[in-house]
Write a protein that holds these residues in place. Structure first.
Motif, PDB file in Angstrom:
ATOM      1  N   SER A  50      42.566  37.135  55.380  1.00 36.31           N
ATOM      2  CA  SER A  50      41.973  35.940  55.991  1.00 36.31           C
ATOM      3  C   SER A  50      41.846  34.870  54.912  1.00 36.31           C
ATOM      4  CB  SER A  50      40.608  36.280  56.591  1.00 36.31           C
ATOM      5  OG  SER A  50      39.663  36.531  55.562  1.00 36.31           O
ATOM      6  N   ASP A  51      40.962  33.893  55.136  1.00 34.17           N
ATOM      7  CA  ASP A  51      40.754  32.840  54.137  1.00 34.17           C
ATOM      8  C   ASP A  51      39.676  33.218  53.122  1.00 34.17           C
ATOM      9  OD1 ASP A  51      38.553  32.633  55.804  1.00 34.17           O
ATOM     10  OD2 ASP A  51      38.539  30.442  55.806  1.00 34.17           O
ATOM     11  N   MET A  52      39.342  34.509  53.094  1.00 34.11           N
ATOM     12  CA  MET A  52      38.400  35.044  52.109  1.00 34.11           C
ATOM     13  C   MET A  52      39.089  36.169  51.347  1.00 34.11           C
ATOM     14  SD  MET A  52      34.758  35.259  54.120  1.00 34.11           S
ATOM     15  CE  MET A  52      35.356  36.346  55.390  1.00 34.11           C
ATOM     16  N   ALA A  53      38.618  36.389  50.120  1.00 35.72           N
ATOM     17  CA  ALA A  53      39.163  37.489  49.317  1.00 35.72           C
ATOM     18  C   ALA A  53      38.048  38.078  48.471  1.00 35.72           C
ATOM     19  CB  ALA A  53      40.295  36.989  48.421  1.00 35.72           C
ATOM     20  N   SER A  54      38.272  39.275  47.995  1.00 37.31           N
ATOM     21  CA  SER A  54      37.308  39.914  47.090  1.00 37.31           C
ATOM     22  C   SER A  54      38.010  40.206  45.766  1.00 37.31           C
ATOM     23  CB  SER A  54      36.756  41.199  47.708  1.00 37.31           C
ATOM     24  OG  SER A  54      37.815  42.037  48.100  1.00 37.31           O
ATOM     25  N   GLY A  55      37.210  40.373  44.741  1.00 37.30           N
ATOM     26  CA  GLY A  55      37.734  40.689  43.427  1.00 37.30           C
ATOM     27  C   GLY A  55      36.889  41.761  42.779  1.00 37.30           C
ATOM     28  N   PHE A  56      37.556  42.582  41.976  1.00 41.83           N
ATOM     29  CA  PHE A  56      36.880  43.714  41.349  1.00 41.83           C
ATOM     30  C   PHE A  56      37.288  43.806  39.886  1.00 41.83           C
ATOM     31  CE2 PHE A  56      37.788  44.584  45.813  1.00 41.83           C
ATOM     32  CZ  PHE A  56      36.496  44.768  46.304  1.00 41.83           C
ATOM     33  N   LEU A  57      36.375  44.291  39.049  1.00 36.67           N
ATOM     34  CA  LEU A  57      36.629  44.436  37.617  1.00 36.67           C
ATOM     35  C   LEU A  57      35.462  45.165  36.982  1.00 36.67           C
ATOM     36  CD1 LEU A  57      34.604  42.089  36.268  1.00 36.67           C
ATOM     37  CD2 LEU A  57      36.426  40.619  37.055  1.00 36.67           C
ATOM     38  N   THR A  58      35.643  45.527  35.727  1.00 36.53           N
ATOM     39  CA  THR A  58      34.573  46.155  34.954  1.00 36.53           C
ATOM     40  C   THR A  58      34.360  45.338  33.682  1.00 36.53           C
ATOM     41  OG1 THR A  58      35.128  48.352  35.793  1.00 36.53           O
ATOM     42  CG2 THR A  58      33.841  48.266  33.755  1.00 36.53           C
ATOM     43  N   VAL A  59      33.089  45.032  33.388  1.00 40.75           N
ATOM     44  CA  VAL A  59      32.726  44.357  32.145  1.00 40.75           C
ATOM     45  C   VAL A  59      31.977  45.373  31.294  1.00 40.75           C
ATOM     46  CG1 VAL A  59      31.516  42.429  31.055  1.00 40.75           C
ATOM     47  CG2 VAL A  59      32.495  42.142  33.357  1.00 40.75           C
ATOM     48  N   THR A  60      32.545  45.710  30.138  1.00 40.08           N
ATOM     49  CA  THR A  60      31.922  46.660  29.213  1.00 40.08           C
ATOM     50  C   THR A  60      31.273  45.881  28.081  1.00 40.08           C
ATOM     51  OG1 THR A  60      33.628  48.283  29.745  1.00 40.08           O
ATOM     52  CG2 THR A  60      32.332  48.681  27.752  1.00 40.08           C
ATOM     53  N   ASN A  61      30.047  46.263  27.744  1.00 38.07           N
ATOM     54  CA  ASN A  61      29.290  45.608  26.677  1.00 38.07           C
ATOM     55  C   ASN A  61      29.070  46.608  25.552  1.00 38.07           C
ATOM     56  OD1 ASN A  61      27.529  44.244  25.027  1.00 38.07           O
ATOM     57  ND2 ASN A  61      25.972  43.880  26.594  1.00 38.07           N
ATOM     58  N   SER A  62      29.829  46.468  24.481  1.00 34.16           N
ATOM     59  CA  SER A  62      29.678  47.372  23.336  1.00 34.16           C
ATOM     60  C   SER A  62      28.683  46.827  22.315  1.00 34.16           C
ATOM     61  CB  SER A  62      31.036  47.614  22.668  1.00 34.16           C
ATOM     62  OG  SER A  62      31.567  46.393  22.189  1.00 34.16           O
ATOM     63  N   GLY A  63      28.068  45.695  22.607  1.00 32.93           N
ATOM     64  CA  GLY A  63      27.106  45.084  21.691  1.00 32.93           C
ATOM     65  C   GLY A  63      25.712  45.665  21.831  1.00 32.93           C
ATOM     66  N   GLY A  64      24.831  45.179  20.978  1.00 25.78           N
ATOM     67  CA  GLY A  64      23.464  45.673  20.940  1.00 25.78           C
ATOM     68  C   GLY A  64      22.478  44.873  21.764  1.00 25.78           C
ATOM     69  N   ALA A  65      22.964  43.895  22.551  1.00 27.64           N
ATOM     70  CA  ALA A  65      22.079  43.085  23.392  1.00 27.64           C
ATOM     71  C   ALA A  65      22.674  42.986  24.788  1.00 27.64           C
ATOM     72  CB  ALA A  65      21.909  41.685  22.797  1.00 27.64           C
ATOM     73  N   ALA A  66      21.802  42.916  25.770  1.00 33.65           N
ATOM     74  CA  ALA A  66      22.234  42.779  27.160  1.00 33.65           C
ATOM     75  C   ALA A  66      22.713  41.354  27.421  1.00 33.65           C
ATOM     76  CB  ALA A  66      21.076  43.125  28.088  1.00 33.65           C
ATOM     77  N   ASP A  67      23.443  41.181  28.502  1.00 33.61           N
ATOM     78  CA  ASP A  67      23.884  39.865  28.950  1.00 33.61           C
ATOM     79  C   ASP A  67      23.850  39.870  30.476  1.00 33.61           C
ATOM     80  OD1 ASP A  67      24.837  37.253  28.909  1.00 33.61           O
ATOM     81  OD2 ASP A  67      26.540  37.692  27.622  1.00 33.61           O
TER      82      ASP A  67
END
Length: 156
Positions: A50-67
């Motif tokens: 349709s005129d909508m779509a979804s997207g998927f991915l993974t964001v990995t944080n190897s640092g010592g602080a959250a984001d």
């Protein structure tokens, strides 16, 4: 006439300067440990029906602080939102947490990106560019390969 305090003062000043340099070195190492270090993997968009779509991915944080993932932009849609799914109900959210030493997983049946009012309908094999915006980290540009409508990486 010779001053006795001069060499002692110079040695003390040099020792203080070396201590400051050493502390500056430690501070910068600590700053790296106290910052998010983000990497994006597994990105894809199922071919929309349709005129909508979804997207998927993974964001990995190897640092010592959250984001936090705070927004997403793309040329394919003026309205890209972030959604979570809980108890089989989808709702838009303002941000997603990315814990220090952890990850944010946007996957089928759960949290995801939502592209509303697509300007063009992407076809399988194309790549859709998006820019992920975070609370602390600079934006990250990602290409989402368009997969078949039923694509699910956990089944491949």
């Amino acid at each position: 006439m010779r001053r006795r305090g001069a060499p002692t003062f110079a040695a003390a000043a040099l020792a203080s300067l070396l201590s400051l340099v050493a502390l500056a070195g430690c501070s910068s190492a600590d700053a790296t440990e106290d910052t998010p270090q983000l990497k994006v993997t597994g990105a894809f968009m199922p071919q929309p029906v349709s005129d909508m779509a979804s997207g998927f991915l993974t964001v990995t944080n190897s640092g010592g602080a959250a984001d936090k993932l705070t927004s997403v932009t793309s040329d394919i849609s003026d309205e890209v939102t972030i959604h979570e799914t809980k108890d089989q109900k989808m709702r838009q959210v303002k941000s997603f947490d990315i814990p220090a030493g952890g990850e944010l997983s946007l996957a089928r049946g759960g949290s995801h990106l939502m592209f509303m009012g697509l300007k063009t309908k992407p076809e399988q094999g194309q790549r859709i560019s998006v820019e992920l915006h975070f609370e602390k980290t600079d934006p990250i540009k990602v290409d989402l390969p368009v997969k078949e409508t039923t694509y699910n990486p956990t089944q491949h």
